[in-house]
Design a protein around this motif. Structure first.
Motif, PDB file in Angstrom:
ATOM      1  N   ALA A  19      25.674 -70.566 -45.719  1.00 35.27           N
ATOM      2  CA  ALA A  19      25.922 -69.040 -46.514  1.00 35.27           C
ATOM      3  C   ALA A  19      26.017 -67.829 -45.264  1.00 35.27           C
ATOM      4  N   THR A  20      26.160 -66.996 -45.994  1.00 35.20           N
ATOM      5  CA  THR A  20      26.108 -65.418 -44.957  1.00 35.20           C
ATOM      6  C   THR A  20      25.509 -64.403 -45.417  1.00 35.20           C
ATOM      7  N   SER A  21      24.858 -64.859 -46.692  1.00 38.37           N
ATOM      8  CA  SER A  21      23.663 -64.290 -47.674  1.00 38.37           C
ATOM      9  C   SER A  21      22.788 -64.594 -48.851  1.00 38.37           C
ATOM     10  N   LEU A  22      21.681 -64.144 -49.457  1.00 37.78           N
ATOM     11  CA  LEU A  22      20.923 -64.635 -49.722  1.00 37.78           C
ATOM     12  C   LEU A  22      20.151 -63.425 -50.880  1.00 37.78           C
ATOM     13  N   ARG A  23      20.824 -64.461 -52.171  1.00 36.48           N
ATOM     14  CA  ARG A  23      20.149 -63.360 -53.363  1.00 36.48           C
ATOM     15  C   ARG A  23      18.409 -63.600 -52.853  1.00 36.48           C
ATOM     16  N   VAL A  24      17.527 -62.332 -52.987  1.00 34.31           N
ATOM     17  CA  VAL A  24      16.211 -62.517 -52.713  1.00 34.31           C
ATOM     18  C   VAL A  24      16.307 -61.170 -54.030  1.00 34.31           C
ATOM     19  N   LEU A  29      19.640 -60.493 -48.745  1.00 35.57           N
ATOM     20  CA  LEU A  29      18.911 -60.825 -47.010  1.00 35.57           C
ATOM     21  C   LEU A  29      20.778 -61.757 -46.144  1.00 35.57           C
ATOM     22  N   THR A  30      21.069 -60.535 -45.231  1.00 36.07           N
ATOM     23  CA  THR A  30      22.354 -61.633 -44.819  1.00 36.07           C
ATOM     24  C   THR A  30      22.732 -61.726 -43.253  1.00 36.07           C
ATOM     25  N   ILE A  31      23.700 -62.567 -42.259  1.00 31.05           N
ATOM     26  CA  ILE A  31      23.096 -63.106 -41.288  1.00 31.05           C
ATOM     27  C   ILE A  31      23.805 -61.112 -40.517  1.00 31.05           C
ATOM     28  N   GLY A  32      22.375 -61.224 -39.350  1.00 32.00           N
ATOM     29  CA  GLY A  32      22.248 -60.169 -38.480  1.00 32.00           C
ATOM     30  C   GLY A  32      21.238 -59.359 -38.861  1.00 32.00           C
ATOM     31  N   ASP A  33      20.660 -59.335 -40.203  1.00 31.44           N
ATOM     32  CA  ASP A  33      19.015 -58.845 -40.267  1.00 31.44           C
ATOM     33  C   ASP A  33      18.186 -59.103 -39.484  1.00 31.44           C
ATOM     34  N   SER A  34      17.331 -58.338 -39.500  1.00 38.37           N
ATOM     35  CA  SER A  34      16.081 -58.671 -38.682  1.00 38.37           C
ATOM     36  C   SER A  34      15.115 -59.886 -39.234  1.00 38.37           C
ATOM     37  N   ALA A  35      14.208 -60.598 -38.089  1.00 38.72           N
ATOM     38  CA  ALA A  35      13.443 -61.625 -38.582  1.00 38.72           C
ATOM     39  C   ALA A  35      11.989 -60.164 -39.533  1.00 38.72           C
ATOM     40  N   VAL A  36      11.796 -59.487 -39.287  1.00 38.77           N
ATOM     41  CA  VAL A  36      11.052 -58.914 -39.801  1.00 38.77           C
ATOM     42  C   VAL A  36      10.954 -58.523 -41.267  1.00 38.77           C
ATOM     43  N   ILE A  82      16.180 -67.772 -36.902  1.00 37.61           N
ATOM     44  CA  ILE A  82      16.076 -66.245 -36.398  1.00 37.61           C
ATOM     45  C   ILE A  82      16.649 -67.120 -34.775  1.00 37.61           C
ATOM     46  N   VAL A  83      17.463 -65.872 -33.945  1.00 41.71           N
ATOM     47  CA  VAL A  83      17.904 -65.904 -33.156  1.00 41.71           C
ATOM     48  C   VAL A  83      18.020 -64.897 -32.244  1.00 41.71           C
ATOM     49  N   GLY A  84      16.975 -64.189 -30.726  1.00 44.21           N
ATOM     50  CA  GLY A  84      17.032 -62.718 -31.126  1.00 44.21           C
ATOM     51  C   GLY A  84      16.576 -62.433 -32.233  1.00 44.21           C
ATOM     52  N   GLY A  85      15.638 -62.697 -33.200  1.00 40.13           N
ATOM     53  CA  GLY A  85      14.748 -61.486 -33.891  1.00 40.13           C
ATOM     54  C   GLY A  85      15.705 -61.534 -35.135  1.00 40.13           C
ATOM     55  N   ARG A  86      16.726 -61.808 -35.102  1.00 37.62           N
ATOM     56  CA  ARG A  86      18.243 -61.999 -36.220  1.00 37.62           C
ATOM     57  C   ARG A  86      18.340 -62.862 -36.376  1.00 37.62           C
ATOM     58  N   VAL A  87      18.948 -62.969 -37.982  1.00 40.26           N
ATOM     59  CA  VAL A  87      19.264 -63.923 -38.535  1.00 40.26           C
ATOM     60  C   VAL A  87      20.567 -64.440 -37.746  1.00 40.26           C
ATOM     61  N   ALA A  88      20.232 -65.422 -38.065  1.00 43.11           N
ATOM     62  CA  ALA A  88      21.918 -65.839 -36.667  1.00 43.11           C
ATOM     63  C   ALA A  88      22.072 -67.096 -38.386  1.00 43.11           C
ATOM     64  N   ASN A  89      21.703 -68.029 -38.850  1.00 43.02           N
ATOM     65  CA  ASN A  89      21.662 -68.770 -40.360  1.00 43.02           C
ATOM     66  C   ASN A  89      21.257 -68.733 -41.206  1.00 43.02           C
ATOM     67  N   ILE A  90      21.706 -69.293 -42.406  1.00 39.86           N
ATOM     68  CA  ILE A  90      21.114 -69.347 -43.702  1.00 39.86           C
ATOM     69  C   ILE A  90      21.921 -70.416 -44.050  1.00 39.86           C
TER      70      ILE A  90
END
Length: 95
Positions: A19-24, A29-36, A82-90
């Motif tokens: 998916a491109t997003s996940l409800r929490v 949470l979406t692709i492109g969000d930070s690891a933080v 996580i790739v480069g500190g960003r969400v790449a896949n969920i």
């Protein structure tokens, strides 16, 4: 054989879902969000796997390093790459 293909594809689609997003809770949470942000929403992962992943347009000698974080959630496992500190896949793996 071809008449069983839709059934096989349907069964395979229930095992893993990307998916491109996940409800929490009430957040998303979406692709492109930070690891933080992942840790703020999901907490510390139950398992971390370090990987080397090719990214589009990069030569073979320049691989992007990444991690896969796994979370147990409601009868499934959520794997966040996580790739480069960003969400790449969920991806959600159903048990």
């Amino acid at each position: 054989m071809s008449r069983y293909l839709p059934l096989v594809l349907l069964l395979l689609s229930t095992i893993a879902h990307a998916a491109t997003s996940l409800r929490v809770g009430n957040k998303v949470l979406t692709i492109g969000d930070s690891a933080v942000r992942v840790q703020a929403l999901m907490g510390l992962p139950a398992m971390r796997t370090f990987l080397t992943q090719e990214t589009g347009g990069m030569p073979n000698n320049q691989m992007a390093r990444g991690e896969q974080w796994q979370y147990a959630r409601e009868g499934s496992t959520v794997v966040i790459t996580i790739v480069g500190g960003r969400v790449a896949n969920i991806e959600t793996l159903y048990h």
